[in-house]
Each structure stands twice: as structure tokens, then as C-alpha cells.
Write an enzyme that holds these catalytic residues in place. Sequence first.
Site, PDB file in Angstrom:
ATOM      1  N   PRO A   1      -0.369  -1.418  -2.586  1.00  0.00           N
ATOM      2  CA  PRO A   1       0.013  -1.915  -1.258  1.00  0.00           C
ATOM      3  C   PRO A   1      -0.230  -0.970  -0.079  1.00  0.00           C
ATOM      4  O   PRO A   1       0.696  -0.516   0.586  1.00  0.00           O
ATOM      5  CB  PRO A   1       1.502  -2.213  -1.431  1.00  0.00           C
ATOM      6  CG  PRO A   1       1.951  -1.211  -2.446  1.00  0.00           C
ATOM      7  CD  PRO A   1       0.793  -1.083  -3.403  1.00  0.00           C
ATOM      8  N   CYS A   2      -1.480  -0.736   0.234  1.00  0.00           N
ATOM      9  CA  CYS A   2      -1.801   0.104   1.384  1.00  0.00           C
ATOM     10  C   CYS A   2      -1.425  -0.574   2.697  1.00  0.00           C
ATOM     11  O   CYS A   2      -1.305   0.098   3.728  1.00  0.00           O
ATOM     12  CB  CYS A   2      -3.269   0.505   1.364  1.00  0.00           C
ATOM     13  SG  CYS A   2      -4.434  -0.846   1.257  1.00  0.00           S
ATOM     14  N   HIS A   3      -1.189  -1.883   2.658  1.00  0.00           N
ATOM     15  CA  HIS A   3      -0.765  -2.588   3.877  1.00  0.00           C
ATOM     16  C   HIS A   3       0.617  -2.133   4.342  1.00  0.00           C
ATOM     17  O   HIS A   3       1.000  -2.390   5.473  1.00  0.00           O
ATOM     18  CB  HIS A   3      -0.795  -4.112   3.661  1.00  0.00           C
ATOM     19  CG  HIS A   3       0.092  -4.596   2.562  1.00  0.00           C
ATOM     20  ND1 HIS A   3      -0.316  -4.606   1.236  1.00  0.00           N
ATOM     21  CD2 HIS A   3       1.348  -5.089   2.573  1.00  0.00           C
ATOM     22  CE1 HIS A   3       0.663  -5.088   0.487  1.00  0.00           C
ATOM     23  NE2 HIS A   3       1.690  -5.382   1.276  1.00  0.00           N
TER      24      HIS A   3
END
Length: 169
Positions: free
Chosen positions: A134-136
Amino acid sequence: MTHYATYDSPLGELLLVGEVSATAVGGTALTALSLPGQKGGATVQDGWTHDPAAFTEVIRQLRAYFDGELTHFTLEISTPGTEFRTRVWKALEAIPYATTTSYGKLTAEIGAAPGAVRALGSAIGANPVLIVRPCHRVIGADGSLSGYAAGPECKERLLRLERALPRTA
């Protein structure tokens, strides 16, 4: 052997890429998950096998995530990278659902020098398995949604899905 399939998600058609793995649930380790319009995203290559059945577990978990029923993916991921990238990617995987952190905080968390924020951003940008890793959830210190390979609108949609952003923001 590299397999691929597509999944029609609320964000558009995702490209799923994986390798056969004896240890992965469903027999496929995810090597890439690309969103429409993603900068540097995977593209289908000659010699890859179109095999939707290889991604049954990946699609099941993605569907549950988009339905708001899954908050943590338990997929086998196979994405080789440098020692630094691997450290950054592991830190991304530890960011809890529905929360965000800043690039600066993540830099400190992995024990990198404060000046390494740009290198951290580069490692995050090289993440080949968006959504699952989850780089978001990494945002600017000022709350800005910059720095997402699939664009800030997609980042905002994912954070809203997780209720990590207020509806009016």
C-alpha cells in the site's frame, strides 16, 4: 513461467502478473499489479501465458478489499529489489489499513538519513504491486497526495475507500 490476467476493478482494468510458486495459496506469487495509466507499470510480454485461473486467490482478495471486507492482503509477493528498496517495501506493508504516514516519517522509521526522502520516494515509485503493497498510504507532510504512480486521483480513491481521508477533503 510468467502468467498474467486482468481484473476489472472499481479503478479500471488491473493487470496481474505472477510466477508459479509451490508455497503461494493458489500456486501463484504476485510479481506485478498495474493500474490503468500507471507510470512504469507492467505490460504483457511475449512468452507470458494468459491464465486467469492462476489468479483466483489474488482476485478473491482484491474483490474483498474493494468491497471493504479485507484490510490486509495475505498474498505471496515475489518482487526482487535492492536492499534499500526491500526495506522500504517492507515498511509499506506495515502501514495499517485506513491510516497514512508521510515520506519523512517513513524515512525515519526505516532508519535512513533525513536527506534520503528522495531515495525513499524513488523506492516507493518502483513498487510493482500497487494496492497490495500500500504505497498509496504515504502522503506529503502537508497532507498532499503527490507521488503515486497511478496518479493522485487514484491515490485519493484508494484512501477514501479505506476511509483514510474525510469525504469532504
